[in-house]
Design a protein around this motif. Structure first.
Motif, PDB file in Angstrom:
ATOM      1  N   SER A 991       0.819  -1.216   0.000  1.00  0.00           N
ATOM      2  CA  SER A 991       0.000   0.000   0.000  1.00  0.00           C
ATOM      3  C   SER A 991       0.849   1.261   0.000  1.00  0.00           C
ATOM      4  O   SER A 991       0.444   2.285  -0.546  1.00  0.00           O
ATOM      5  CB  SER A 991      -0.924  -0.001   1.222  1.00  0.00           C
ATOM      6  N   ARG A 992       2.037   1.213   0.602  1.00  0.00           N
ATOM      7  CA  ARG A 992       2.872   2.416   0.709  1.00  0.00           C
ATOM      8  C   ARG A 992       3.288   2.950  -0.665  1.00  0.00           C
ATOM      9  O   ARG A 992       3.037   4.114  -0.982  1.00  0.00           O
ATOM     10  CB  ARG A 992       4.106   2.104   1.553  1.00  0.00           C
ATOM     11  N   LEU A 995       0.076   4.066  -3.083  1.00  0.00           N
ATOM     12  CA  LEU A 995      -0.551   5.371  -2.879  1.00  0.00           C
ATOM     13  C   LEU A 995       0.264   6.467  -3.555  1.00  0.00           C
ATOM     14  O   LEU A 995      -0.292   7.341  -4.237  1.00  0.00           O
ATOM     15  CB  LEU A 995      -0.705   5.657  -1.389  1.00  0.00           C
ATOM     16  N   MET A1032     -10.308   4.354  -3.100  1.00  0.00           N
ATOM     17  CA  MET A1032      -9.803   5.714  -2.897  1.00  0.00           C
ATOM     18  C   MET A1032     -10.731   6.561  -2.015  1.00  0.00           C
ATOM     19  O   MET A1032     -10.589   7.784  -1.960  1.00  0.00           O
ATOM     20  CB  MET A1032      -9.617   6.398  -4.254  1.00  0.00           C
ATOM     21  N   VAL A1035      -9.406   9.205   0.721  1.00  0.00           N
ATOM     22  CA  VAL A1035      -7.959   9.317   0.513  1.00  0.00           C
ATOM     23  C   VAL A1035      -7.664  10.660  -0.137  1.00  0.00           C
ATOM     24  O   VAL A1035      -8.267  11.012  -1.166  1.00  0.00           O
ATOM     25  CB  VAL A1035      -7.421   8.168  -0.360  1.00  0.00           C
ATOM     26  N   ASP A1037      -4.762  13.765  -1.546  1.00  0.00           N
ATOM     27  CA  ASP A1037      -3.580  13.803  -2.406  1.00  0.00           C
ATOM     28  C   ASP A1037      -2.340  14.221  -1.622  1.00  0.00           C
ATOM     29  O   ASP A1037      -1.694  15.238  -1.912  1.00  0.00           O
ATOM     30  CB  ASP A1037      -3.802  14.769  -3.577  1.00  0.00           C
ATOM     31  N   LEU A1039       0.961  12.447   1.216  1.00  0.00           N
ATOM     32  CA  LEU A1039       1.610  11.227   1.734  1.00  0.00           C
ATOM     33  C   LEU A1039       1.829  11.311   3.233  1.00  0.00           C
ATOM     34  O   LEU A1039       2.814  10.798   3.755  1.00  0.00           O
ATOM     35  CB  LEU A1039       2.945  11.001   1.007  1.00  0.00           C
ATOM     36  N   ASN A1043      -2.958   9.708   6.033  1.00  0.00           N
ATOM     37  CA  ASN A1043      -3.517   9.389   4.714  1.00  0.00           C
ATOM     38  C   ASN A1043      -3.049   8.027   4.229  1.00  0.00           C
ATOM     39  O   ASN A1043      -3.820   7.265   3.628  1.00  0.00           O
ATOM     40  CB  ASN A1043      -3.099  10.481   3.718  1.00  0.00           C
ATOM     41  N   ARG A1044      -1.786   7.711   4.489  1.00  0.00           N
ATOM     42  CA  ARG A1044      -1.271   6.386   4.117  1.00  0.00           C
ATOM     43  C   ARG A1044      -2.046   5.287   4.842  1.00  0.00           C
ATOM     44  O   ARG A1044      -2.394   4.257   4.244  1.00  0.00           O
ATOM     45  CB  ARG A1044       0.212   6.280   4.470  1.00  0.00           C
ATOM     46  N   PHE A1047      -5.457   4.712   3.331  1.00  0.00           N
ATOM     47  CA  PHE A1047      -5.375   3.951   2.084  1.00  0.00           C
ATOM     48  C   PHE A1047      -5.084   2.471   2.358  1.00  0.00           C
ATOM     49  O   PHE A1047      -5.658   1.590   1.699  1.00  0.00           O
ATOM     50  CB  PHE A1047      -4.286   4.535   1.180  1.00  0.00           C
ATOM     51  N   THR A1048      -4.210   2.225   3.312  1.00  0.00           N
ATOM     52  CA  THR A1048      -3.902   0.830   3.676  1.00  0.00           C
ATOM     53  C   THR A1048      -5.158   0.107   4.146  1.00  0.00           C
ATOM     54  O   THR A1048      -5.416  -1.045   3.763  1.00  0.00           O
ATOM     55  CB  THR A1048      -2.820   0.779   4.769  1.00  0.00           C
TER      56      THR A1048
END
Length: 1089
Positions: A991-992, A995, A1032, A1035, A1037, A1039, A1043-1044, A1047-1048
């Protein structure tokens, strides 16, 4: 459809030796029978799937061909294809699912007999669709009714029906590659257990009873049917009733959690009588299956029966076993010995009769030469369990049990001593031998006082004969040819000493009494007396005949004795030293370790050419020096001081066979021994005096040819293996710094040795030493702030790797020798650089500030070595792949992002290798590849944010991405393919980078998603589109860590939903997919195909 062509294609797939024929056949059949779950499915087939039926039309085609064909290969292929098509189960309606189930049952009933591999495939397919459709329709739960029709039919159908049913019951417990929803799978299993399993068990028992009733023998067909029914009965009894996933790697059964509803069936005397009567009618090894069923029944949980019912149940089993033991001809086959303990048998009134018969049977079996040695271990397992369970549950019977075990031990020792030991050892595999020794040691320690008397008696008896023959040979009273009799006695000693080793080694400290410790001491005295006698015999050369097995047994004994009585966990004074003090004046660990050390020194001197004995001896040496307290005790011994002062004088060091592991182990042990005394600094220079002399001699050699002489290479090989072993044990700064100050002045010798022998294996030895030297083990390389040693070390590393790398790349070799001649060295160079970069003991910023080019040169060499290796080799050779990605992850964290000499060729190679690395099943490598991609994405994202308010020169990575704009798309496609279509070993790791790629290439992600959705069959498009949208959800825009994590979590949910709903997707056809073509020949090539 042409049946002949289909049959021919299927036969080619399974039987043709021509790969092209197999490929053509597979291509033909895939076009004919599309599965709609891979990229081979064409766009036209996808578009037409709704009109022509899609996956279900393929199923109907399979049904049609199966009805027509008589080819076993076609049957196998199509039934396997039907299994594959069940991935679309969720899009089928109930009628279609029922058609699939009814067809396979009808096909089984109308096309028998089948080849066994076809039956297995049918069984697997039927089990799969039954699991999937269990809650879809009542028909899927009518197992007993359906198979009753087979059982009431012809013998062939009856046999096939039971084969499928036995496989079905067994496979219901197992996880499915299709049904990945664990909770749903368990719900199905539980419902099957409660509604059908007991009926199947009763059906199998009644059929077996009808088969054997009134018969004194069975014909071949009936025996085969009985065997299959017994398999089904065992599958029912060993069913995972409570979802505990019993370990199938062991033969121990444990407690079987049979439901209460089964109690009337199990308590019915007819159940046991049926199985036992079947045993009598079957020929070995088929008869063993009946005993396997009995062993499971015996392990039924205690709470299933009342005390009265359980006693009645156990008594019935014992009565049947007594009948069999009275006429034990059925035990001529070793498979019938696979029976374990009978819990609670001592509570039955016929216990005494039963246990006496079992004891008599055991003794006769042990004494019989016809009894298989692999079968004896099962008898010993039975008695080992008896002494640990029966003896505890009924203490008043201990006296009888002690007597019985003593008889068994005496019979076993008698049989082993009187028979040919050589033949015994050759006919027994190593695991079986260890099992016998382990269980024998349990029996001996159960009645230790009595059993030790027998053990010691045999040792003394053989020792007298041994001493007598030695004396007669020495006095020349008998010819030398009679020395063969010594070997026979020594072979018997080998086995006895190994028994003693296992007995002493199985001591449990908190359960061992002082009396038991004294017995251990007495056994140790006897072994030491034998050792002294053997050493006296060793001095009688040339008459002495070496016996390496005897030496190994002595080492094994002292190794086991050490585990029980020597070391940091055995500090209290034990009674074991009482007999040792009386006989050898050894009254504590200090003196005993001195004795063992003398034996170690003797072995190193006398057995130099026996690699196995040297290895085992050094392992014992290593064990003795590994303990914090024990090594300090040993350090004070005169023998320890002797070995430290003369460590280089042992002949085994000159034997090439000992250069590998043995020299490393030897000097690792010596390193710990040397540093065990706080005053070691005064002895350090003396310890390395001999190495000092040799290194100074090497220092005087000026030309390359001198270093290439065989005798010089041998010296280099020995020195640097010694130093590597010594350095491996230097875990404290003070120790390592002392060693570093001594070795650093010889850096030119290291360079010359590698430069002169880059094309010889000795260079690998030196490089491995350098890798160990660069390894910051236990922070030993964190020098003082005033010290420049870290920079000095890296300078030499850079110089050595640069020299070696440039030379090795010029070496010409054949393809089959490439790994040995070149890749081995590259792997070690990667390891050295990884250790240096990861160690964090070098301020690389200072080197750059002052214009030191060591880092730049090291990185340039790294690029050259990496680019030399074809990508296919880098990915497919495990050790090379591991070294590459491990270094790449470390390198990408800092050096790669700041390097001024980062070139496009290296960049493209790294991108392509990471794209391949994320696809590997090795979770370590795939995680490292993901980390590199993530580091690149993070750097680009940060640089893009900086560039908004700055006109500074773009980062080198950003320049590369501008030069090759398809890079991010390429990585994104590959990562999405893995995440969506493969089983990711680590969602977090994937996932890292994913994204970051989605944010940096948002348009490409949207385009890819749309294409992927359009590739799916119509029934899946809407659901899959919703799942992609949820990926998404919430999520942003950026990092940030938050947010990570969001997304994970979305990715985990996405994959779980895909698995639970059995979503089978069609991948984008490779012909429509953009990717980067990176080759070693043209670094500027980034082609969109």
């Amino acid at each position: 459809m042409d049946s002949y062509q289909i049959d021919n294609a299927c036969m080619n797939i399974y039987t043709s030796l021509d790969q092209n024929k197999r490929n053509e056949a597979e291509k033909y059949l895939k076009i004919l029978f599309p599965t709609y779950n891979d990229s081979s499915t064409s766009a036209n087939e996808l578009n037409d799937s709704s009109s022509n039926g899609g996956p279900f039309e393929t199923i109907q085609k399979c049904h049609t061909v199966l009805e027509q064909t008589k080819s076993a290969y076609t049957q196998l292929y199509l039934i396997n294809l039907l299994q594959e098509l069940t991935i679309h189960w969720q899009i089928f309606n109930v009628d279609q699912k029922t058609i699939m189930r009814n067809f396979i049952l009808m096909y089984l009933g109308t096309h028998c007999p089948f080849e066994q591999f076809v039956i297995n495939s049918i069984s697997k397919y039927f089990t799969l669709i039954t699991k999937l459709g269990w809650f879809d329709s009542d028909e899927f739960r009518e197992i007993v009714n359906d198979f009753s029709k087979f059982i009431e039919s012809s013998p062939v159908l009856r046999l096939s029906g039971f084969q499928v049913l036995a496989f079905f019951v067994t496979d219901m417990n197992l996880p499915s590659q299709i049904l990945k929803n664990i909770s749903r799978n368990r719900k199905t299993v539980v419902n099957f257990r409660d509604s059908q399993l007991h009926q199947i068990f009763r059906l199998s028992l009644s059929t077996l009873l009808n088969l054997i009733q009134g018969k004194n023998m069975l014909d071949i067909d009936d025996q085969k049917l009985a065997e299959v029914i017994l398999d089904l009965i065992k599958a029912c009894l060993t069913f995972d009733f409570i979802g505990t996933n019993v370990d199938e790697s062991t033969e121990d059964i444990g407690s079987v959690q049979i439901p209460v509803a089964w109690r009337p069936t199990l308590s019915d005397p007819l159940t046991l009588r049926t199985i036992f009567h079947t045993f009598k009618l079957l020929n070995p090894p088929k008869s063993a299956k009946a005993f396997e069923c009995i062993s499971v029944l015996v392990a039924t949980r205690r709470t299933l029966f009342s005390e009265e019912e359980r006693a009645k149940f156990i008594k019935s089993i014992m009565q049947e076993l007594i009948k069999i033991l009275h006429s034990p001809q059925a035990f001529n086959d070793q498979s019938n010995y696979h029976v374990y303990q009978l819990s609670d048998i001592c509570k039955i009134d016929i216990y005494q009769e039963f246990i006496n018969i079992v004891t008599d049977f055991t003794i006769k079996s042990l004494q019989s030469l016809q009894t298989s040695l692999n079968s004896i271990q099962y008898l010993l397992v039975f008695w080992s369990k008896m002494v640990t369970t029966v003896g505890q549950s009924k203490p008043q019977e201990d006296e009888d049990l002690h007597e019985m075990t003593s008889q068994i031990i005496q019979a076993f020792l008698n049989a082993r001593i009187e028979n040919n030991i050589e033949e015994i050892e050759e006919n027994l595999d190593r695991d079986a031998n260890i099992t016998i020794l382990e269980n024998l040691s349990n029996l001996i320690r159960f009645s230790y006082k009595n059993n030790s008397i027998f053990l010691i008696k045999y040792i003394e008896m053989l020792a007298i004969d041994y001493r007598d023959i030695i004396d007669r040979i020495i006095s020349n009273s008998i010819p030398i040819q009679v020395q063969e009799s010594i070997k026979k006695i020594e072979d018997k000693f080998v086995w006895l000493i190994n028994v003693c080793a296992m007995v002493v080694g199985s001591r449990i400290p908190y359960q061992s009494s002082d009396e038991d410790d004294i017995i251990d001491g007495e056994i140790c005295c006897k072994v030491m007396q034998l050792l002294n006698l053997n050493q006296m015999w060793m001095t009688q050369k040339p008459m002495f005949i070496p016996n390496n097995k005897l030496e190994m047994s002595f080492i094994n004994f002292f190794s086991n004795f050490r585990k029980s009585y020597i070391g940091d966990t055995n500090q209290r004074t034990s009674k074991v030293f009482q007999p040792l003090s009386e006989m050898f004046s050894i009254n504590d660990q200090y003196l005993l370790m001195d004795y063992i050390f003398q034996k170690i020194i003797t072995n190193l001197k006398c057995w130099a050419r026996d690699k196995t004995i040297i290895s085992e001896t050094l392992d014992l040496f290593n064990d003795l020096t590994s303990g914090y307290s024990s090594v300090r005790i040993i350090r004070k011994l005169d023998t320890a001081k002797y070995i430290l002062a003369n460590h280089y004088n042992f002949q085994f060091l000159e034997i090439p066979e000992n250069f590998k592991k043995n020299r490393l182990t030897y000097y690792s042990s010596l390193s710990r021994l040397l540093f065990a005394d706080d005053t070691y600094e005064t002895e350090f220079n003396e310890f390395f005096k001999n190495h000092d002399i040799k290194l100074k001699e090497l220092e005087k050699l000026n030309d390359i040819e001198s270093f290439r002489q065989e005798n010089v290479r041998c010296i280099i090989e020995g020195i640097f293996r010694d130093l590597r072993g010594f350095t491996m044990a230097c875990t404290q700064k003070r120790n390592f710094w002392l060693f570093f100050d001594w070795i650093y002045p010889y850096h030119d010798v290291i360079l010359k040795a590698i430069e002169s022998n880059y094309d010889h294996p000795v260079s690998i030895t030196v490089l491995r030493f350098l890798s160990e030297l660069a390894y910051n083990r236990s922070s030993r390389l964190n020098f003082e702030i005033t010290s420049a040693n870290g920079i000095l070390l890296f300078r030499e590393i850079s110089k050595i790797i640069g020299t070696y790398g440039n030379l090795i790349l010029t070496r010409i070799t054949t393809e089959d020798r490439k790994y040995t001649d070149i890749y081995k060295g590259i792997i070690v160079c990667f390891n050295i650089l990884e250790n240096a970069f990861k160690g964090r003991y070098i301020s690389f910023g200072v080197m750059k500030l002052y214009g030191d080019k060591a880092l730049t040169e090291a990185i340039n060499t790294y690029y050259k070595l990496m680019l030399y290796v074809p990508l296919s080799d880098m990915i497919n050779i495990p050790k090379l792949s591991k070294a590459h990605f491990s270094l790449l992850e470390t390198f990408s964290n800092e050096q790669m992002m700041d390097a001024d000499n980062f070139n496009s060729e290296a960049f493209l190679y790294i991108i392509k290798s990471c794209a391949e690395g994320i696809k590997l099943f090795n979770s370590s490598i795939s995680t490292e590849a993901c980390a590199v991609i993530n580091q690149i994405c993070t750097t680009v994202f940060k640089e893009n944010e900086k560039s908004i308010n700055s006109n500074s020169k773009p980062h080198i990575i950003v320049e590369f991405l501008n030069q090759y704009p398809q890079t991010l798309s390429f990585l994104l496609h590959n990562l999405l393919d893995v995440v969506i279509f493969e089983d990711c070993p680590n969602n977090w790791s994937y996932s890292r980078p994913l994204l970051g790629l989605i944010i940096l290439a948002k348009d490409e992600f949207i385009s890819y998603s749309n294409k992927l959705i359009q590739c799916q069959i119509p029934e899946r498009k809407e659901d899959f589109s919703q799942q992609m949208a949820k990926l998404m959800e919430n999520v942003e825009d950026n990092l940030s860590n938050k947010n990570r994590d969001t997304f994970t979590q979305n990715l985990v949910v996405f994959r779980r939903e895909m698995n639970n709903n059995m979503v089978a997707l069609v991948n984008i056809n490779d012909n429509n997919n953009s990717y980067i073509n990176v080759t070693n020949d043209d670094s500027s090539m980034m082609t969109v195909l």
